[in-house]
Design a protein around this motif. Structure first.
Motif, PDB file in Angstrom:
ATOM      1  N   GLY A 187       0.816  -1.219   0.000  1.00 23.61           N
ATOM      2  CA  GLY A 187       0.000   0.000   0.000  1.00 23.61           C
ATOM      3  C   GLY A 187       0.850   1.270   0.000  1.00 23.61           C
ATOM      4  O   GLY A 187       0.424   2.318   0.484  1.00 23.61           O
ATOM      5  N   LYS A 188       2.087   1.163  -0.551  1.00 24.84           N
ATOM      6  CA  LYS A 188       2.958   2.350  -0.611  1.00 24.84           C
ATOM      7  C   LYS A 188       2.689   3.143  -1.877  1.00 24.84           C
ATOM      8  O   LYS A 188       2.230   2.588  -2.876  1.00 24.84           O
ATOM      9  N   ARG A 189       3.015   4.423  -1.866  1.00 27.96           N
ATOM     10  CA  ARG A 189       2.841   5.243  -3.075  1.00 27.96           C
ATOM     11  C   ARG A 189       3.772   4.755  -4.168  1.00 27.96           C
ATOM     12  O   ARG A 189       4.921   4.407  -3.910  1.00 27.96           O
ATOM     13  N   GLN A 190       3.241   4.730  -5.398  1.00 26.45           N
ATOM     14  CA  GLN A 190       4.017   4.187  -6.512  1.00 26.45           C
ATOM     15  C   GLN A 190       5.157   5.115  -6.928  1.00 26.45           C
ATOM     16  O   GLN A 190       5.053   6.330  -6.822  1.00 26.45           O
ATOM     17  N   LEU A 191       6.247   4.496  -7.408  1.00 24.09           N
ATOM     18  CA  LEU A 191       7.342   5.246  -8.013  1.00 24.09           C
ATOM     19  C   LEU A 191       7.055   5.328  -9.510  1.00 24.09           C
ATOM     20  O   LEU A 191       6.330   4.504 -10.051  1.00 24.09           O
ATOM     21  N   LEU A 192       7.625   6.313 -10.184  1.00 22.32           N
ATOM     22  CA  LEU A 192       7.421   6.431 -11.635  1.00 22.32           C
ATOM     23  C   LEU A 192       8.068   5.244 -12.357  1.00 22.32           C
ATOM     24  O   LEU A 192       9.202   4.862 -12.041  1.00 22.32           O
ATOM     25  N   HIS A 193       7.351   4.702 -13.328  1.00 25.63           N
ATOM     26  CA  HIS A 193       7.844   3.526 -14.053  1.00 25.63           C
ATOM     27  C   HIS A 193       9.263   3.747 -14.595  1.00 25.63           C
ATOM     28  O   HIS A 193      10.164   2.949 -14.353  1.00 25.63           O
ATOM     29  N   GLY A 194       9.450   4.844 -15.326  1.00 28.12           N
ATOM     30  CA  GLY A 194      10.747   5.078 -15.968  1.00 28.12           C
ATOM     31  C   GLY A 194      11.865   5.346 -14.965  1.00 28.12           C
ATOM     32  O   GLY A 194      13.029   5.032 -15.232  1.00 28.12           O
ATOM     33  N   ALA A 195      11.516   5.919 -13.806  1.00 25.70           N
ATOM     34  CA  ALA A 195      12.530   6.147 -12.771  1.00 25.70           C
ATOM     35  C   ALA A 195      13.025   4.799 -12.248  1.00 25.70           C
ATOM     36  O   ALA A 195      14.231   4.599 -12.030  1.00 25.70           O
ATOM     37  N   LYS A 196      12.084   3.864 -12.073  1.00 22.59           N
ATOM     38  CA  LYS A 196      12.468   2.516 -11.624  1.00 22.59           C
ATOM     39  C   LYS A 196      13.305   1.823 -12.696  1.00 22.59           C
ATOM     40  O   LYS A 196      14.323   1.190 -12.389  1.00 22.59           O
ATOM     41  N   VAL A 197      12.888   1.933 -13.946  1.00 25.42           N
ATOM     42  CA  VAL A 197      13.595   1.242 -15.039  1.00 25.42           C
ATOM     43  C   VAL A 197      15.027   1.770 -15.159  1.00 25.42           C
ATOM     44  O   VAL A 197      15.977   0.990 -15.310  1.00 25.42           O
ATOM     45  N   GLY A 198      15.204   3.088 -15.052  1.00 25.92           N
ATOM     46  CA  GLY A 198      16.539   3.678 -15.154  1.00 25.92           C
ATOM     47  C   GLY A 198      17.459   3.154 -14.062  1.00 25.92           C
ATOM     48  O   GLY A 198      18.591   2.706 -14.332  1.00 25.92           O
TER      49      GLY A 198
END
Ligand SMILES: [Zn+2]
Length: 408
Positions: free
Chosen positions: A286-297
């Motif tokens: 239930g944590k706030r999501q991180l941006l997809h591309g930030a995670k991918v980088g």
């Protein structure tokens, strides 16, 4: 409307306007004032009722202007503002999907315009597909390469599944809007592109060692989009129009490469598996999501570090003698047989320091610690993330299977 007869979108130079068409998308326009062209497109299509799907951020960024222009043409338009979840995130879950589907039915909408980032697009692509109507894409940030994807990743009872849905009929990427996008979103789009270094490696690795389907044309198309971003990284960092146009066209190109190949292999390897693993963990907690591309980088940096280490360790350990415990013994043999080529391909991935420098230059999170992914989660995901997509044979998976066989 005269569309360039090209299966490849033309790259904008000097921030100029680019209009193209492909087999999958009848209009792709990247340029200042593209929203106005979207209105002309809607008028031409003679839709009697249209929904503009936005969230609370993308409505003021572009949705409101689009609504005003559509109303000025006396077109029947309804705005659906997708509501955030309890954590404040707009996500493609049951609540969002029903909210939009309800409005589509209620308004008798003949098309939906997605005004936003990746998530708004996923919600719209699923709902338009379910309702049997087309959708139009108006990206508000160069944040992800999924605008023109046909797959809709959605959350059902907290589980992420990807539905084969539809892509947009047309994309209107307005540089006036994209230039004002929050810098974290632009950095995320750059991170999603940087991830192609490892996804392209994993794809060639999977085809070499496990017979996965491969297309040199789709791989080259993705690589040239990636290099376009890297070469223009200074202009992207300074949020210059030319740089933002280059990033946006690269993201669309990457999406088109996936469409032409029919699967996500060109753009998604172990770095995406790590990113999905972290995402599922955050949903579970239930944590706030991180941006997809930030995670991918950030994930790409970790995968590059591991792959270079594997290359340095050499061929020892890949020869399959006596390790029939391994989950994919034939592939392990193929790794040993193709080792020189695999090593050469790993050498094409920049080292983790170079990747970190590129991400830092754009102003995005450049490491997992800056993303606040814990050491424990990172270590666990490096061991388990290959299980996210067991139909893909990545070097991460081969490495983990080797380690598991050694411990068996
Ligand atoms: Zn991605």
């Amino acid at each position: 409307m005269a569309a360039a007869e090209s299966s490849k979108i033309n790259m904008p130079s000097g921030g100029g306007r680019v209009r193209s068409a492909t087999d999958d998308v009848d209009t792709i326009l990247i340029g200042a004032g593209a929203i106005g062209e979207a209105v002309l497109y809607v008028e031409e299509q003679a839709y009697r009722s249209i929904i503009v799907a936005v969230d609370a951020n993308t409505y003021p960024a572009a949705g409101q202007r689009l609504e005003e222009l559509l109303r000025a043409k006396r077109l029947a338009v309804h705005v659906t503002i997708i509501k955030p979840d309890r954590q404040g995130d707009v996500i493609a879950d049951e609540a969002s999907l029903i909210q939009l589907l309800h409005d589509v039915k209620q308004q008798g909408a003949e098309a939906v315009i997605a005004v936003g980032g990746g998530t708004i697009h996923d919600i719209v692509r699923y709902c338009a597909y379910m309702a049997g109507i087309p959708f139009i894409s108006v990206p508000t940030a160069p944040s992800v390469d999924g605008f023109n994807s046909k797959g809709a990743p959605i959350l059902i009872r907290g589980e992420k599944i990807t539905i084969a849905a539809i892509g947009p009929n047309a994309i209107f990427a307005d540089l006036d809007v994209l230039m004002k996008a929050p810098s974290a979103l632009t950095a995320a789009g750059f991170g999603d592109m940087l991830g192609k270094y490892t996804s392209l490696f994993d794809w060639s690795f999977g085809s070499l060692t496990a017979g996965e389907p491969y297309s040199l044309a789709a791989a080259e198309r993705t690589r040239s989009a990636l290099l376009q971003c890297v070469n223009q990284s200074e202009l992207i960092a300074r949020r210059q129009e030319e740089g933002i146009a280059a990033l946006m066209s690269a993201l669309i190109e990457s999406g088109l490469a996936m469409l032409s190949f029919g699967q996500s292999h060109p753009a998604s390897g172990a770095e995406h598996h790590l990113s999905h693993y972290w995402e599922m963990e955050y949903i579970r907690l239930g944590k706030r999501q991180l941006l997809h591309g930030a995670k991918v980088g950030a994930a790409c940096v970790e995968i590059a570090r591991l792959y270079h280490r594997i290359a340095d360790e050499g061929i020892d350990g890949w020869s399959n003698s006596g390790s029939h415990e391994r989950e994919s013994p034939a592939a392990a043999d193929a790794i040993a047989a193709n080792w020189p080529q695999i090593r050469k391909h790993i050498a094409d991935i920049p080292d983790s320091g170079t990747l970190t420098g590129l991400l830092r230059g754009i102003g995005g999170p450049a490491s997992v610690s800056e993303l606040q992914v814990s050491d424990e989660l990172l270590a666990r995901s490096m061991r388990e993330a290959h299980r996210v997509r067991m139909n893909r044979y990545t070097l991460l998976r081969a490495y983990n299977e080797r380690a598991n066989a050694a411990n068996a």
